[in-house]
Scaffold this motif. Structure first.
Motif, PDB file in Angstrom:
ATOM      1  N   LEU A 171       0.844  -1.197   0.000  1.00  0.00           N
ATOM      2  CA  LEU A 171       0.000   0.000   0.000  1.00  0.00           C
ATOM      3  C   LEU A 171       0.876   1.243   0.000  1.00  0.00           C
ATOM      4  CD1 LEU A 171      -2.936  -0.718   2.473  1.00  0.00           C
ATOM      5  CD2 LEU A 171      -2.986  -0.734  -0.028  1.00  0.00           C
ATOM      6  N   ARG A 172       0.617   2.127  -0.960  1.00  0.00           N
ATOM      7  CA  ARG A 172       1.229   3.447  -0.959  1.00  0.00           C
ATOM      8  C   ARG A 172       0.271   4.372  -0.236  1.00  0.00           C
ATOM      9  NH1 ARG A 172       2.993   5.663  -6.669  1.00  0.00           N
ATOM     10  NH2 ARG A 172       4.622   4.091  -6.361  1.00  0.00           N
ATOM     11  N   GLY A 173       0.628   4.730   0.990  1.00  0.00           N
ATOM     12  CA  GLY A 173      -0.264   5.542   1.811  1.00  0.00           C
ATOM     13  C   GLY A 173      -0.865   4.726   2.941  1.00  0.00           C
ATOM     14  N   GLU A 174      -1.546   5.372   3.832  1.00  0.00           N
ATOM     15  CA  GLU A 174      -2.171   4.710   4.974  1.00  0.00           C
ATOM     16  C   GLU A 174      -3.417   3.949   4.514  1.00  0.00           C
ATOM     17  OE1 GLU A 174      -0.870   4.553   8.039  1.00  0.00           O
ATOM     18  OE2 GLU A 174       0.820   5.587   7.079  1.00  0.00           O
ATOM     19  N   PRO A 175      -3.668   2.766   5.115  1.00  0.00           N
ATOM     20  CA  PRO A 175      -4.811   1.964   4.667  1.00  0.00           C
ATOM     21  C   PRO A 175      -6.143   2.687   4.794  1.00  0.00           C
ATOM     22  CG  PRO A 175      -3.851   1.072   6.703  1.00  0.00           C
ATOM     23  CD  PRO A 175      -2.891   2.086   6.164  1.00  0.00           C
ATOM     24  N   GLU A 176      -6.291   3.547   5.775  1.00  0.00           N
ATOM     25  CA  GLU A 176      -7.550   4.265   5.963  1.00  0.00           C
ATOM     26  C   GLU A 176      -7.886   5.150   4.758  1.00  0.00           C
ATOM     27  OE1 GLU A 176      -6.037   3.084   9.933  1.00  0.00           O
ATOM     28  OE2 GLU A 176      -5.140   4.000   8.158  1.00  0.00           O
ATOM     29  N   ILE A 177      -6.859   5.564   4.040  1.00  0.00           N
ATOM     30  CA  ILE A 177      -7.058   6.380   2.836  1.00  0.00           C
ATOM     31  C   ILE A 177      -6.907   5.551   1.574  1.00  0.00           C
ATOM     32  CG2 ILE A 177      -6.154   8.329   1.499  1.00  0.00           C
ATOM     33  CD1 ILE A 177      -5.305   9.584   4.181  1.00  0.00           C
ATOM     34  N   ALA A 178      -5.858   4.722   1.523  1.00  0.00           N
ATOM     35  CA  ALA A 178      -5.529   3.986   0.297  1.00  0.00           C
ATOM     36  C   ALA A 178      -6.576   2.938  -0.060  1.00  0.00           C
ATOM     37  CB  ALA A 178      -4.162   3.329   0.437  1.00  0.00           C
ATOM     38  N   LEU A 179      -7.121   2.233   0.926  1.00  0.00           N
ATOM     39  CA  LEU A 179      -8.047   1.143   0.607  1.00  0.00           C
ATOM     40  C   LEU A 179      -9.387   1.646   0.051  1.00  0.00           C
ATOM     41  CD1 LEU A 179      -7.249  -1.381   3.469  1.00  0.00           C
ATOM     42  CD2 LEU A 179      -6.662  -1.570   1.047  1.00  0.00           C
ATOM     43  N   PRO A 180     -10.029   2.648   0.664  1.00  0.00           N
ATOM     44  CA  PRO A 180     -11.253   3.164   0.030  1.00  0.00           C
ATOM     45  C   PRO A 180     -10.998   3.732  -1.366  1.00  0.00           C
ATOM     46  CG  PRO A 180     -11.112   3.893   2.311  1.00  0.00           C
ATOM     47  CD  PRO A 180      -9.791   3.261   1.985  1.00  0.00           C
ATOM     48  N   GLN A 181      -9.874   4.404  -1.548  1.00  0.00           N
ATOM     49  CA  GLN A 181      -9.543   4.939  -2.868  1.00  0.00           C
ATOM     50  C   GLN A 181      -9.382   3.816  -3.887  1.00  0.00           C
ATOM     51  OE1 GLN A 181      -6.014   7.302  -2.168  1.00  0.00           O
ATOM     52  NE2 GLN A 181      -7.206   9.178  -1.812  1.00  0.00           N
ATOM     53  N   THR A 182      -8.759   2.720  -3.472  1.00  0.00           N
ATOM     54  CA  THR A 182      -8.529   1.606  -4.389  1.00  0.00           C
ATOM     55  C   THR A 182      -9.833   0.930  -4.786  1.00  0.00           C
ATOM     56  OG1 THR A 182      -6.350   1.220  -3.416  1.00  0.00           O
ATOM     57  CG2 THR A 182      -7.318  -0.593  -4.670  1.00  0.00           C
ATOM     58  N   ALA A 183     -10.705   0.688  -3.804  1.00  0.00           N
ATOM     59  CA  ALA A 183     -11.997   0.082  -4.120  1.00  0.00           C
ATOM     60  C   ALA A 183     -12.791   0.969  -5.089  1.00  0.00           C
ATOM     61  CB  ALA A 183     -12.801  -0.158  -2.846  1.00  0.00           C
ATOM     62  N   ALA A 184     -12.780   2.258  -4.845  1.00  0.00           N
ATOM     63  CA  ALA A 184     -13.502   3.179  -5.735  1.00  0.00           C
ATOM     64  C   ALA A 184     -12.884   3.197  -7.121  1.00  0.00           C
ATOM     65  CB  ALA A 184     -13.495   4.585  -5.128  1.00  0.00           C
ATOM     66  N   PHE A 185     -11.548   3.134  -7.183  1.00  0.00           N
ATOM     67  CA  PHE A 185     -10.860   3.137  -8.475  1.00  0.00           C
ATOM     68  C   PHE A 185     -11.246   1.916  -9.297  1.00  0.00           C
ATOM     69  CE2 PHE A 185      -7.255   1.632 -11.014  1.00  0.00           C
ATOM     70  CZ  PHE A 185      -7.040   2.716 -11.849  1.00  0.00           C
ATOM     71  N   ILE A 186     -11.244   0.744  -8.703  1.00  0.00           N
ATOM     72  CA  ILE A 186     -11.580  -0.478  -9.428  1.00  0.00           C
ATOM     73  C   ILE A 186     -13.052  -0.484  -9.829  1.00  0.00           C
ATOM     74  CG2 ILE A 186     -11.822  -2.980  -9.231  1.00  0.00           C
ATOM     75  CD1 ILE A 186      -8.983  -2.144  -9.763  1.00  0.00           C
ATOM     76  N   ARG A 187     -13.922  -0.079  -8.934  1.00  0.00           N
ATOM     77  CA  ARG A 187     -15.363  -0.169  -9.215  1.00  0.00           C
ATOM     78  C   ARG A 187     -15.801   0.763 -10.350  1.00  0.00           C
ATOM     79  NH1 ARG A 187     -18.083  -3.469  -5.972  1.00  0.00           N
ATOM     80  NH2 ARG A 187     -17.211  -4.032  -3.932  1.00  0.00           N
ATOM     81  N   LYS A 188     -15.047   1.809 -10.606  1.00  0.00           N
ATOM     82  CA  LYS A 188     -15.484   2.722 -11.670  1.00  0.00           C
ATOM     83  C   LYS A 188     -15.366   2.073 -13.066  1.00  0.00           C
ATOM     84  CE  LYS A 188     -11.113   5.169 -12.598  1.00  0.00           C
ATOM     85  NZ  LYS A 188     -10.406   6.460 -12.508  1.00  0.00           N
ATOM     86  N   PHE A 189     -14.635   0.942 -13.156  1.00  0.00           N
ATOM     87  CA  PHE A 189     -14.488   0.258 -14.448  1.00  0.00           C
ATOM     88  C   PHE A 189     -15.539  -0.815 -14.667  1.00  0.00           C
ATOM     89  CE2 PHE A 189     -10.140   1.693 -13.488  1.00  0.00           C
ATOM     90  CZ  PHE A 189      -9.883   2.435 -14.616  1.00  0.00           C
ATOM     91  N   ARG A 190     -16.328  -1.181 -13.650  1.00  0.00           N
ATOM     92  CA  ARG A 190     -17.198  -2.335 -13.777  1.00  0.00           C
ATOM     93  C   ARG A 190     -18.664  -1.948 -13.588  1.00  0.00           C
ATOM     94  NH1 ARG A 190     -14.336  -7.106 -12.620  1.00  0.00           N
ATOM     95  NH2 ARG A 190     -16.141  -8.223 -13.390  1.00  0.00           N
TER      96      ARG A 190
END
Length: 261
Positions: free
Chosen positions: A242-261
């Protein structure tokens, strides 16, 4: 779309706390880690309690110092026994199965001494023997043993999805795609997914730099569209640094992936 995240990436003291965070961050499940010395079986009480509390735990990623393709026969045997135990446990939890590479960090054809102590034919025999035993055990318990190709610097035996597919000798042996390793090994990741589609049971996702999706140069739109096109309905499990703290990085990652599907 079903998103999972590996347990070690999540803040929280218990699986229940980790799952609550994961759901709030946009994930649907936790991917467990299966350590050696039968540590995973030793967690059965903890895992059953988490299951009763609604924690979704579909898959296990092996986390051991040696694997089914080890050059040492005693270590190979131990790896098989550990995986048999992990398959039994994930079946008790109603999960999908357990994944393993052929080996990790044991040998690379790209690094000195360049010539392994075993021929490619012997490698295949060793892997087939282990996978057939594990496949039979998995079939008896209604779960899958899933082979994950790794890149050329981490493993010399199974680097591509096509090589993994060649070892799927029964329905309970299936393949895991990992976008990081595919980024290195597959000439055309999308075509590789299409060709492996009948055997593809699970996907792990991380970037070209091994950090979370969105921080590198993988073509997520193309690869996720390909998974849709082949009818893949399994999990996308986040396995990365993880680049960044999980409290920030994980929600950002889930949102990033979901925008493609």
């Amino acid at each position: 779309m079903k998103l999972a995240v590996q347990e070690q990436l999540l803040p929280g003291r218990s699986l229940q706390e980790k799952f609550a965070f994961a759901v709030d961050a946009g994930f649907d499940a936790i991917e467990l880690r299966g350590k050696g010395d039968f540590a995973f079986a030793g967690r059965l009480t903890e895992l059953k309690r988490a299951l009763a509390d609604g924690v979704v735990m579909p898959t296990v990623c092996v986390d051991m110092p040696h694997f089914i393709g080890d050059f040492d026969p005693d270590k190979r045997r131990d790896a098989v026994q550990q995986l048999r135990s992990q398959l039994t446990v994930i079946a008790e939890l109603g999960g999908i199965g357990v994944m393993t590479p052929a080996s990790w960090g044991q040998f690379s054809l790209r690094l000195p001494p360049f010539v392994p102590p075993r021929s490619p034919e012997e490698d295949r025999e060793v892997l087939a023997e282990a996978l057939n035993e594990l496949g039979e055990h998995a079939a008896r318990h209604g779960v899958l043993i899933m082979l994950e190709p790794l890149n050329r610097y981490e493993n010399h035996m199974v680097n591509t999805l096509a090589q993994a597919v060649e070892l799927c000798s029964m329905d309970s042996i299936r393949v895991v795609g990992d976008t990081y390793h595919m980024n290195i090994e597959e000439d055309d990741p999308c075509r590789a997914l299409v060709e492996a589609a009948p055997y593809l049971a699970h996907m792990q996702i991380s970037e070209s730099n091994r950090n979370q999706p969105g921080t590198g140069h993988i073509d997520w739109a193309a690869e996720l569209a390909t998974l849709d096109a082949i009818g893949y309905d399994g999990y996308l499990a986040l396995e990365c640094r993880l680049r960044g703290e999980p409290e920030i990085a994980l929600p950002q990652t889930a949102a990033f992936i979901r925008k493609f599907r």
